[in-house]
Motif scaffolding. Structure first.
Motif, PDB file in Angstrom:
ATOM      1  N   ARG A 272      22.085  47.859  69.354  1.00  0.00           N
ATOM      2  CA  ARG A 272      21.941  46.525  70.372  1.00  0.00           C
ATOM      3  C   ARG A 272      20.860  45.990  70.885  1.00  0.00           C
ATOM      4  O   ARG A 272      20.365  47.611  71.194  1.00  0.00           O
ATOM      5  CB  ARG A 272      22.981  46.559  70.482  1.00  0.00           C
ATOM      6  N   LEU A 273      20.573  45.020  71.128  1.00  0.00           N
ATOM      7  CA  LEU A 273      19.804  45.085  71.975  1.00  0.00           C
ATOM      8  C   LEU A 273      20.395  44.693  73.254  1.00  0.00           C
ATOM      9  O   LEU A 273      19.794  44.670  74.086  1.00  0.00           O
ATOM     10  CB  LEU A 273      18.622  43.503  71.874  1.00  0.00           C
ATOM     11  N   LYS A 274      21.614  43.017  73.347  1.00  0.00           N
ATOM     12  CA  LYS A 274      22.132  42.764  74.496  1.00  0.00           C
ATOM     13  C   LYS A 274      23.648  43.232  73.944  1.00  0.00           C
ATOM     14  O   LYS A 274      24.169  42.708  72.387  1.00  0.00           O
ATOM     15  CB  LYS A 274      21.801  41.371  74.693  1.00  0.00           C
ATOM     16  N   PHE A 275      24.684  43.310  74.631  1.00  0.00           N
ATOM     17  CA  PHE A 275      25.816  42.974  74.518  1.00  0.00           C
ATOM     18  C   PHE A 275      26.503  41.244  75.095  1.00  0.00           C
ATOM     19  O   PHE A 275      25.868  40.874  75.436  1.00  0.00           O
ATOM     20  CB  PHE A 275      26.463  44.187  75.315  1.00  0.00           C
ATOM     21  N   VAL A 276      27.319  40.833  73.463  1.00  0.00           N
ATOM     22  CA  VAL A 276      27.593  39.631  73.587  1.00  0.00           C
ATOM     23  C   VAL A 276      28.371  39.854  73.499  1.00  0.00           C
ATOM     24  O   VAL A 276      29.483  39.501  72.711  1.00  0.00           O
ATOM     25  CB  VAL A 276      26.973  39.320  72.337  1.00  0.00           C
ATOM     26  N   PHE A 277      28.815  38.950  75.181  1.00  0.00           N
ATOM     27  CA  PHE A 277      30.077  39.680  75.436  1.00  0.00           C
ATOM     28  C   PHE A 277      31.039  38.000  74.233  1.00  0.00           C
ATOM     29  O   PHE A 277      32.309  37.943  74.349  1.00  0.00           O
ATOM     30  CB  PHE A 277      30.654  39.520  76.738  1.00  0.00           C
ATOM     31  N   GLY A 278      30.655  36.533  75.073  1.00  0.00           N
ATOM     32  CA  GLY A 278      31.435  35.448  75.313  1.00  0.00           C
ATOM     33  C   GLY A 278      30.942  34.680  76.909  1.00  0.00           C
ATOM     34  O   GLY A 278      30.610  35.437  77.447  1.00  0.00           O
ATOM     35  N   GLU A 279      31.292  33.861  75.885  1.00  0.00           N
ATOM     36  CA  GLU A 279      30.690  32.346  77.583  1.00  0.00           C
ATOM     37  C   GLU A 279      31.778  31.304  76.783  1.00  0.00           C
ATOM     38  O   GLU A 279      31.904  30.572  75.766  1.00  0.00           O
ATOM     39  CB  GLU A 279      29.196  32.516  76.852  1.00  0.00           C
ATOM     40  N   GLY A 280      31.879  30.230  77.988  1.00  0.00           N
ATOM     41  CA  GLY A 280      32.698  28.773  77.967  1.00  0.00           C
ATOM     42  C   GLY A 280      33.536  29.380  79.032  1.00  0.00           C
ATOM     43  O   GLY A 280      33.256  30.230  80.212  1.00  0.00           O
ATOM     44  N   ASP A 281      34.702  28.002  79.054  1.00  0.00           N
ATOM     45  CA  ASP A 281      35.834  27.967  80.353  1.00  0.00           C
ATOM     46  C   ASP A 281      36.483  29.422  80.385  1.00  0.00           C
ATOM     47  O   ASP A 281      37.081  29.156  79.280  1.00  0.00           O
ATOM     48  CB  ASP A 281      36.173  26.652  80.006  1.00  0.00           C
ATOM     49  N   PRO A 282      36.189  29.791  81.745  1.00  0.00           N
ATOM     50  CA  PRO A 282      37.744  30.723  81.643  1.00  0.00           C
ATOM     51  C   PRO A 282      38.988  29.884  81.111  1.00  0.00           C
ATOM     52  O   PRO A 282      39.700  31.203  81.763  1.00  0.00           O
ATOM     53  CB  PRO A 282      37.400  31.669  82.474  1.00  0.00           C
ATOM     54  N   GLU A 283      39.424  29.288  81.475  1.00  0.00           N
ATOM     55  CA  GLU A 283      40.759  28.542  81.492  1.00  0.00           C
ATOM     56  C   GLU A 283      40.435  27.064  80.174  1.00  0.00           C
ATOM     57  O   GLU A 283      41.702  26.773  80.496  1.00  0.00           O
ATOM     58  CB  GLU A 283      41.173  27.924  82.690  1.00  0.00           C
ATOM     59  N   ALA A 284      40.182  28.036  79.316  1.00  0.00           N
ATOM     60  CA  ALA A 284      39.816  27.036  77.813  1.00  0.00           C
ATOM     61  C   ALA A 284      40.963  26.640  77.532  1.00  0.00           C
ATOM     62  O   ALA A 284      41.474  27.321  77.267  1.00  0.00           O
ATOM     63  CB  ALA A 284      38.532  27.585  77.317  1.00  0.00           C
ATOM     64  N   ARG A 285      41.023  25.910  77.039  1.00  0.00           N
ATOM     65  CA  ARG A 285      42.619  24.593  75.788  1.00  0.00           C
ATOM     66  C   ARG A 285      41.673  25.483  74.484  1.00  0.00           C
ATOM     67  O   ARG A 285      43.073  25.923  73.289  1.00  0.00           O
ATOM     68  CB  ARG A 285      43.126  23.934  76.385  1.00  0.00           C
ATOM     69  N   LEU A 286      41.141  25.630  74.130  1.00  0.00           N
ATOM     70  CA  LEU A 286      40.386  25.526  72.776  1.00  0.00           C
ATOM     71  C   LEU A 286      39.901  26.977  73.131  1.00  0.00           C
ATOM     72  O   LEU A 286      39.107  26.591  74.117  1.00  0.00           O
ATOM     73  CB  LEU A 286      39.779  24.258  72.084  1.00  0.00           C
ATOM     74  N   MET A 287      39.775  28.131  71.955  1.00  0.00           N
ATOM     75  CA  MET A 287      38.384  29.512  71.728  1.00  0.00           C
ATOM     76  C   MET A 287      38.024  29.212  70.289  1.00  0.00           C
ATOM     77  O   MET A 287      39.199  28.999  69.345  1.00  0.00           O
ATOM     78  CB  MET A 287      39.836  30.244  72.186  1.00  0.00           C
ATOM     79  N   PHE A 288      37.378  29.309  70.778  1.00  0.00           N
ATOM     80  CA  PHE A 288      37.130  29.875  68.939  1.00  0.00           C
ATOM     81  C   PHE A 288      36.053  30.889  68.992  1.00  0.00           C
ATOM     82  O   PHE A 288      35.874  31.757  69.787  1.00  0.00           O
ATOM     83  CB  PHE A 288      35.424  28.690  68.851  1.00  0.00           C
TER      84      PHE A 288
END
Length: 287
Positions: free
Chosen positions: A111-127
């Motif tokens: 890998r070049l970069k570790f892609v952890f994830g992002e967004g609202d840490p309290e999101a009601r909808l997760m993809f």
């Protein structure tokens, strides 16, 4: 009989030790062997002999047919974060710090970069998608290429913004040539995804494509057969509704009205569930 005019000269040469006027012939050199001619079998097959056999390059050895060496995962806590460290992470930031050096499967070293994830840490909808692509590997963010642009539009179509949701993948490192992650690669990362879901506690998860549906939910049927049908996943004793739909990359390849309508219906159903869950939560809070 009168002597030959050269007789006196000959007698003189013999007195000097010269036996004759004509030099003895030199021994003929041994003939140089010619290159071997074509064998009868070669002639029958229509093969021509090499013009210079001596200058021919040696035939390289055939590559070994031995199977490639199995990947040996590291044993240190940075290269192979222990489950205890994953479980101890109290926030998404703590979890990312604990696992961002992971080399527990063959995808890590490439890998070049570790892609952890992002967004609202309290999101009601997760993809949840499959894995990073080229653009994601370069930027360290999920869904930022062409498929990401379409996902943003899909989210906007249901009245939300990207930052209102949380977006992650089954694997955090890019598979070579964007291939589907191997089962062992997905298993190496699945604990991280489970902990992300535990910390976020979404009301609904939308799986994008067949891989997250198979690896996260355990449904191996084709996405075209099960998209739009509610599933459930149990994480840390909590059941979460899951809406399977097409991956945005598939939508880009099959950009038909039927495919777009199907995705719209799936996301609309997910949003309605989120709204209902929020309404129910509000009623419980008032009580």
């Amino acid at each position: 009989m009168t002597d030959h005019p050269l007789q006196a000269w000959r007698d003189t040469l013999e007195d000097l030790g010269v036996m004759g006027l004509v030099r003895e012939p030199m021994a003929a050199p041994e003939p140089i062997p010619a290159p071997p001619g074509p064998r009868p079998a070669d002639l029958r097959l229509g093969l021509r002999p090499a013009s210079n056999p001596v200058a021919q390059r040696p035939v390289p050895p055939r590559p070994s047919s031995a199977p490639p060496t199995a990947y040996v995962r590291p044993t240190d806590p940075i290269g192979c974060p222990p489950p205890e460290a994953v479980a101890a992470a109290a926030t998404l930031a703590d979890l990312e710090r604990a696992v961002q050096g992971c080399l527990a499967c063959p995808l890590g070293p490439g890998r070049l970069k570790f892609v952890f994830g992002e967004g609202d840490p309290e999101a009601r909808l997760m993809f949840v998608g499959e894995g990073p692509g080229r653009d994601e590997d370069l930027q360290g963010r999920p869904f930022v290429g062409k498929a990401g642009e379409l996902l943003d539009k899909m989210i906007g179509a249901i009245g939300l913004k990207r930052e209102d949701t949380y977006i992650a993948n089954v694997v955090k490192c890019r598979p070579p040539d964007n291939r589907t992650p191997a089962p062992e690669e997905a298993r190496a990362c699945l604990g991280y995804l489970h902990r992300q879901i535990e910390l976020i506690q979404p009301a609904v998860i939308v799986t994008l494509g067949a891989t997250p549906l198979r690896e996260l939910v355990g449904v191996g049927e084709g996405i075209t057969k099960v998209r739009g049908q509610w599933k459930r996943v149990r994480i840390a004793g909590r059941e979460i509704p899951v809406m399977p739909t097409f991956h945005p990359a598939y939508v880009l390849r099959q950009y038909t009205q039927d495919v777009r309508r199907a995705v719209w219906e799936d996301l609309k159903a997910a949003k309605e569930w989120v709204d209902k869950a929020a309404e129910d939560q509000g009623l419980k809070t008032e009580d």
